[in-house]
Structure formats: structure tokens, C-alpha cells
Design an enzyme around this catalytic site. Sequence first.
Site, mmCIF file in Angstrom:
data_model
loop_
_atom_site.group_PDB
_atom_site.id
_atom_site.type_symbol
_atom_site.label_atom_id
_atom_site.label_comp_id
_atom_site.label_asym_id
_atom_site.label_seq_id
_atom_site.Cartn_x
_atom_site.Cartn_y
_atom_site.Cartn_z
ATOM 1 N N CYS A 142 4.125 -1.690 -1.753
ATOM 2 C CA CYS A 142 3.509 -1.392 -3.448
ATOM 3 C C CYS A 142 3.626 0.015 -3.341
ATOM 4 O O CYS A 142 2.737 0.942 -2.261
ATOM 5 C CB CYS A 142 2.152 -2.021 -3.366
ATOM 6 S SG CYS A 142 1.425 -1.356 -4.512
ATOM 7 N N CYS A 173 0.551 1.796 -4.559
ATOM 8 C CA CYS A 173 -0.545 2.208 -4.184
ATOM 9 C C CYS A 173 -0.470 3.235 -2.929
ATOM 10 O O CYS A 173 -1.861 3.498 -2.893
ATOM 11 C CB CYS A 173 -1.062 1.104 -3.275
ATOM 12 S SG CYS A 173 -0.537 -1.207 -4.414
ATOM 13 N N ASP A 174 0.650 2.721 -2.229
ATOM 14 C CA ASP A 174 1.017 3.798 -0.954
ATOM 15 C C ASP A 174 1.678 5.037 -1.578
ATOM 16 O O ASP A 174 1.892 5.857 0.084
ATOM 17 C CB ASP A 174 0.737 2.591 0.537
ATOM 18 C CG ASP A 174 0.291 1.773 0.305
ATOM 19 O OD1 ASP A 174 -0.904 1.698 0.418
ATOM 20 O OD2 ASP A 174 0.720 0.891 0.571
#
Length: 320
Positions: free
Chosen positions: A135, A138-139
Site C-alpha cells: 500500500c 499507507c507507507d
Amino acid sequence: MNEKVRCLIIGSGPAGFTAAIYASRANLAPVLYEGIQPGGQLTTTTDIENFPGYPEGISGTEMMEDLKKQATRFGADIRAGIATSADLTATPKKIVIDGEKTIEADAVIIATGATAKYLGMPDETKYAGMGVSACATCDGFFYRKKVVAVVGGGDTACEEATYLSGLADKVYMIVRKPQLRASKVMQKRVLNNPKIEMLFETNTLGLFGDNGVEGAHLVKRMGEKDEEKFDIAIDGFFLAIGHKPNTDIFKGQIDLDDSGYIKTMPGTPKTNIRGVFAAGDVADSVYRQAITAAGTGCQAALESERYLVELAEAECELSK
Ligand code: NDP
């Protein structure tokens, strides 16, 4: 601990929330369990530019918050919790939440979505949370001014690579075929991006690094006479190679296709079990869009309403 509801919705992506909006407006008093990833996959995506009605685009998180608010406004009971087992053949259907509470439901809408796939290399587990991610949104933040690689050649991979190129200094795209599978517009975006380097006909053999990912072992034209092994130095390794439908708890009870997607009757969200409907990516290996998920969520709620009316009529007949 048992609770009886008329309409249970499992999953909180665009399909689940749209089903909740329609079901609550139809007075079905739906209960929705959000599942492992509240808001679903869209909460891990970048701006959504193709959902009608948002000329400037909208972030996935914002859209899901809006959908949740909209469902709550009409009385949907939205709860945190994960469906851990199910007996869909029982009447009423029984769904166990978090391994402890059983919900008995006349109608069930399965909107559990799909989950990102991994290559299956032991190194993905070894470096989980230490440089391996599925992701980018997300990261990606952790990789500002670093070098990352994205595996895959579809729309997701292009989207993730484009997003990461806004943060990282350099992005490799590791694509196993000589060409991308993504839509032309997405292809153009990555191919014209000076920060993205394409590695076509390339597979990943493993990752290396003492303190998290420091590089990847790759192979070009694997299995061919001119096969060439080489390493790249990277700080992050992002998977974008497709998804697996979240149907494990329904296996053996409901008809699934070879890839594990729930089979529905053409043009409807009806499954082979009366009173059980499937909406969104859990039953869609082809389109997998927020708008199609929302559309089938609507259909599932409308079919649940019809089913519950039929059920009430049948019970009325029996009691005569
Ligand atoms: P896709 O299935 O479209 O693409 C998966 C990619 O991963 C392919 O390039 C595939 O390679 C590659 N791949 C699969 N397995 C492996 C493996 N073991 N090793 C190396 N590479 C592998 O998945 P996406 O998630 O990209 O897209 C899913 C759907 O969602 C599509 O319909 C897409 O259009 C849609 N989508 C739309 C978006 C948008 O419109 N904004 C954004 C994201 C997705 P190969 O080509 O060789 O099979």
C-alpha cells in the site's frame, strides 16, 4: 451471545456502505460490520478521479467517511468487528463476529472485498513492515527522498508508482512482461515520468538488507538463453500485483469461481443461497471499481428488501 437482525451487511467499502444506505432507507434496520479494513481498499488509494460527481477528485478516506455518515444518517447500525465464521445454510443465517458473538440474520449482504496479493517469497514476510508494503498511500510517506520499487504492470502498479514518484527520488517498476497491462492513460503517466524507470521482462528473486530492505535480486528474461541476474539498491518494495477475494469463511457453503470470487446470477447480486447477496469486489474479478461496487451494493440492498418481503409473506401464510 446471540442477536437477531433482519439484514446483516459484512464489509465497509463502497459496496457495503451503499447497501447500508439503501437498506436503512428501506427500513430494513441493517447492521453493518466494518471488517479488518474499515472503509475498505479505497482508504489505501490516492485521489479518486473517476467517481462521477467529483470533478476535482476526492481522497478515498474522505469518500468512505462521507458514505459512512450518509448510511448512519438513515439509521444504519455500523459496528467495528470482523466476521470470523459463518453458517449461511442455516435459517436464519448465522455469522460469528470476532469469534464470540453470533448474529442471526434473515438476509446477508457479503461485501468483504478483496486483499492485495504477494509474490510468495519468504523475504516478503522477513521484511514485512521493514521495507515491504502492498500500500503505497499507507507507507509511501516513509520513503521520501529514497529509492523504491513497485512490482506489477496493471493500473494499481502505475497508480502506486506515480504516487511514490511524488515522494521518492526514484521509482523502479518491475514488470514481468515486455509491456504494461494498465490502461493507456495510466501507462502514459508512468512512461513519461522521469523519476520512474521501467524494468520490463523482469522478475524478483529475493530481497536483501541487514536493517530492512536495502535491495532486490532481480532476473531479466527468466529461463531464456540470455537470462540476466542483477541487483538494484532500494529502500522500499511495493507489491501491486492484484488481489484475492475475501471469501475464506464462506468456502464450501456458497458457490465460488476458480479464483475464489463469489458467483452471482448474471446481472444480479443473488448467490446460490436464497437470502445471501454479494456486492463489490468479492464478486467482481473484472471491473473492480468503486462505482461498480457501489452499484452492486445498491442492487444487493434492493434484492434483500424483496427477499425479506417474500419471507414475511411466507411466514404469514404459514401462521394462518
Ligand atoms: P491487474 O490484475 O490488472 O494487474 C496485475 C499486474 O500484476 C499485472 O501486470 C500482472 O502481470 C502482475 N502480476 C501478477 N502476478 C504477478 C507475479 N506473480 N509476479 C509479477 N507480476 C505479477 O491488477 P490491478 O490491481 O492493477 O488492477 C485490478 C483492476 O482494478 C483492473 O481492472 C484495473 O483496471 C482496476 N484499477 C483501476 C484503477 C483506476 O481506474 N484508477 C486503479 C487501480 C486499479 P501480467 O500483466 O503479466 O499478468
